[in-house]
Design a protein around this motif. Structure first.
Motif, PDB file in Angstrom:
ATOM      1  N   ALA A   1       0.900  -1.310  -0.058  1.00 42.79           N
ATOM      2  CA  ALA A   1       0.110   0.081  -0.038  1.00 42.79           C
ATOM      3  C   ALA A   1       0.926   1.392  -0.160  1.00 42.79           C
ATOM      4  O   ALA A   1       0.791   2.258  -0.600  1.00 42.79           O
ATOM      5  N   LEU A   2       1.803   1.210   0.680  1.00 47.78           N
ATOM      6  CA  LEU A   2       2.850   2.432   0.942  1.00 47.78           C
ATOM      7  C   LEU A   2       3.565   2.596  -0.577  1.00 47.78           C
ATOM      8  O   LEU A   2       3.700   3.566  -1.033  1.00 47.78           O
ATOM      9  N   LEU A   3       3.972   1.599  -1.126  1.00 50.71           N
ATOM     10  CA  LEU A   3       4.707   1.651  -2.358  1.00 50.71           C
ATOM     11  C   LEU A   3       3.646   2.098  -3.461  1.00 50.71           C
ATOM     12  O   LEU A   3       4.127   2.953  -4.351  1.00 50.71           O
ATOM     13  N   SER A   4       2.525   1.596  -3.363  1.00 57.11           N
ATOM     14  CA  SER A   4       1.475   2.006  -4.410  1.00 57.11           C
ATOM     15  C   SER A   4       1.122   3.522  -4.187  1.00 57.11           C
ATOM     16  O   SER A   4       0.844   4.516  -5.109  1.00 57.11           O
ATOM     17  N   MET A   5       1.105   4.089  -2.951  1.00 57.61           N
ATOM     18  CA  MET A   5       0.826   5.535  -2.449  1.00 57.61           C
ATOM     19  C   MET A   5       2.114   6.357  -3.105  1.00 57.61           C
ATOM     20  O   MET A   5       1.708   7.383  -3.810  1.00 57.61           O
ATOM     21  N   ILE A   6       3.142   5.934  -2.867  1.00 55.49           N
ATOM     22  CA  ILE A   6       4.444   6.438  -3.223  1.00 55.49           C
ATOM     23  C   ILE A   6       4.313   6.812  -4.991  1.00 55.49           C
ATOM     24  O   ILE A   6       4.930   7.824  -5.528  1.00 55.49           O
ATOM     25  N   ASN A   7       3.859   5.506  -5.619  1.00 56.52           N
ATOM     26  CA  ASN A   7       3.594   5.954  -7.055  1.00 56.52           C
ATOM     27  C   ASN A   7       2.921   6.756  -7.526  1.00 56.52           C
ATOM     28  O   ASN A   7       3.029   7.582  -8.371  1.00 56.52           O
ATOM     29  N   VAL A   8       1.655   6.805  -6.765  1.00 55.88           N
ATOM     30  CA  VAL A   8       0.844   7.970  -7.381  1.00 55.88           C
ATOM     31  C   VAL A   8       1.399   9.502  -7.040  1.00 55.88           C
ATOM     32  O   VAL A   8       1.302  10.277  -8.045  1.00 55.88           O
ATOM     33  N   ILE A   9       2.198   9.531  -6.023  1.00 58.84           N
ATOM     34  CA  ILE A   9       2.661  10.841  -5.658  1.00 58.84           C
ATOM     35  C   ILE A   9       3.794  11.211  -6.712  1.00 58.84           C
ATOM     36  O   ILE A   9       3.614  12.333  -7.267  1.00 58.84           O
ATOM     37  N   ILE A  10       4.818  10.184  -6.702  1.00 63.54           N
ATOM     38  CA  ILE A  10       5.773  10.581  -7.687  1.00 63.54           C
ATOM     39  C   ILE A  10       5.351  10.945  -9.423  1.00 63.54           C
ATOM     40  O   ILE A  10       6.001  11.704 -10.006  1.00 63.54           O
ATOM     41  N   SER A  11       4.251  10.015  -9.518  1.00 60.83           N
ATOM     42  CA  SER A  11       3.825  10.163 -10.967  1.00 60.83           C
ATOM     43  C   SER A  11       3.220  11.579 -11.418  1.00 60.83           C
ATOM     44  O   SER A  11       3.080  12.068 -12.449  1.00 60.83           O
TER      45      SER A  11
END
Length: 399
Positions: free
Chosen positions: A171-181
């Motif tokens: 979940a944390l990795l997926s959240m980071i993905n949304v942010i950096i994109s």
């Protein structure tokens, strides 16, 4: 002559996004079957379905993603996919039975299919055309790294922590993905006057790009064969008493790809498709022959080297060819066509090849696979090689 810049901010962000998506995918793929058995007393077949239904969700979403990329817009489609991917990782915390797990896996697969199709389409557009083979080679290394790190991380965490920890990390990795994109600049697709009209309705051409089909047939065949390695290498290694060497099989495969892909991509750009693809098909066939005759650790790992130079090279180069052959405004459809065919081949392979094992054994299976790959040289020539040779002659004369 000065080369066009490849390693831009956007290319790095999108490659990182792709890496994180693949990392979550492989992390869960190696742990979900055991999770289903331990938590819900699922049978082995149901546990296997928890893994395969993810792929079904991905294929289903890709059927529509290629079309929506060009009509709704690449940025909206990418963020929708990433958000769905994030929501699915959060839904794992709500799962209380096997049927809910299957539903969540399907949704997660759909998010994966949308995100990866959009990413591949966008990256194809931001890579300079004259460096497309090289750029896709580097971009696809994100998946290669995840192939090695994801399973290792999943097995390591499952040994020292519970499954909730795995879901939290995902979940944390997926959240980071949304942010950096959010920090990436996504170019708008090429517009043609009647694009919206040509993509209306439920015609087959609105879901598949016909010019990408020939090379997509090739990746379906190669993916079908490669799935026999993915699915049965551990069982084969156990049978021939090489299970310790098999634990390094995909590590060696990944290292070879990390070294070779940038070079093979450059060769594709500079020397043409056939210069890379014919040796890659031969390498894949040789790797399968060596695998079928392995009696010690050296030959088993040597097979992984040839397989990486074979299938690993074709996987990225075929994708470049699929896009190169298609109209600029239908890159999204070309990408989804390619990925659907690859998923279909990899998905069908274990089912069909698994039925052949009782008849031929593992050695016979891999030897038969080598013959299929070798014969596909002629199919490649008919589907694309002949045309590629003619185009290369024209390019050489023009140069």
């Amino acid at each position: 002559m000065k080369q066009t810049k490849l390693w831009t901010k956007d290319f790095i962000i999108l490659s990182s996004t792709s890496f994180i998506i693949s990392l979550v995918y492989f992390l869960l793929m190696t742990t979900l079957a055991v999770y289903a058995i331990e938590q819900f007393s699922a049978s082995e077949s149901m546990a296997g379905l928890a893994a395969s239904i993810f792929v079904i969700g991905a294929v289903f979403s890709r059927l529509f993603t290629g079309r929506f990329i060009e009509t709704i817009g690449r940025k909206k489609v990418l963020f929708s996919g990433l958000l769905l991917f994030l929501v699915a990782t959060l839904l794992y915390f709500t799962v209380t039975n096997m049927y809910l797990l299957l539903l969540v896996r399907f949704i997660h697969g759909a998010g994966f299919g949308i995100s990866t199709t959009a990413l591949a389409t966008i990256v194809m557009d931001i890579i300079p055309k004259e460096r497309r083979g090289e750029g896709v080679g580097y971009f696809s290394l994100s998946n290669t790294l995840a192939t090695s790190i994801g399973p290792f991380l999943g097995l390591y965490i499952s040994q020292y922590a519970d499954y909730s920890t795995i879901f939290i990390i995902c979940a944390l990795l997926s959240m980071i993905n949304v942010i950096i994109s959010l920090f990436s600049k996504i170019p708008s697709p090429a517009i043609i006057q009647d694009k919206d009209n040509t993509l209306k309705g439920f015609k087959l051409s609105n879901f598949f790009e016909k010019k990408a089909v020939p090379i997509s047939i090739m990746i379906a065949i190669m993916g079908f064969v490669y799935s026999g390695i993915l699915s049965f290498i551990t069982a084969y290694a156990t049978e021939i008493n090489l299970i310790e060497a098999a634990s390094f099989f995909f590590l060696v495969y990944s290292i070879v790809l990390l070294i070779s892909r940038p070079f093979t991509g450059k060769l594709l750009d500079q020397k043409g498709d056939n210069f890379v693809i014919f040796p890659a098909i031969l390498s894949f066939a040789i790797g399968l022959v060596i695998l079928s005759q392995s009696h010690n650790s050296f030959t088993l790992l040597l097979a992984s080297v040839f397989l990486a130079l074979g299938f690993g090279t074709m996987q990225s180069c075929f994708q470049v060819i699929a896009v190169k052959e298609s109209p600029q405004h239908r890159i999204g459809l070309a990408t989804s066509t390619f990925l659907i065919c690859m998923d279909f081949g990899v998905g069908m392979g274990p089912f069909v090849l698994g039925a052949i094992i009782p008849l031929l054994g593992f050695r016979g299976l891999y030897l038969m696979s080598a013959i299929i790959v070798f014969l596909s040289i002629f199919l490649y020539f008919i589907l694309h090689g002949k045309k590629a040779a003619a185009n290369q002659k024209v390019y050489t004369k023009a140069s």
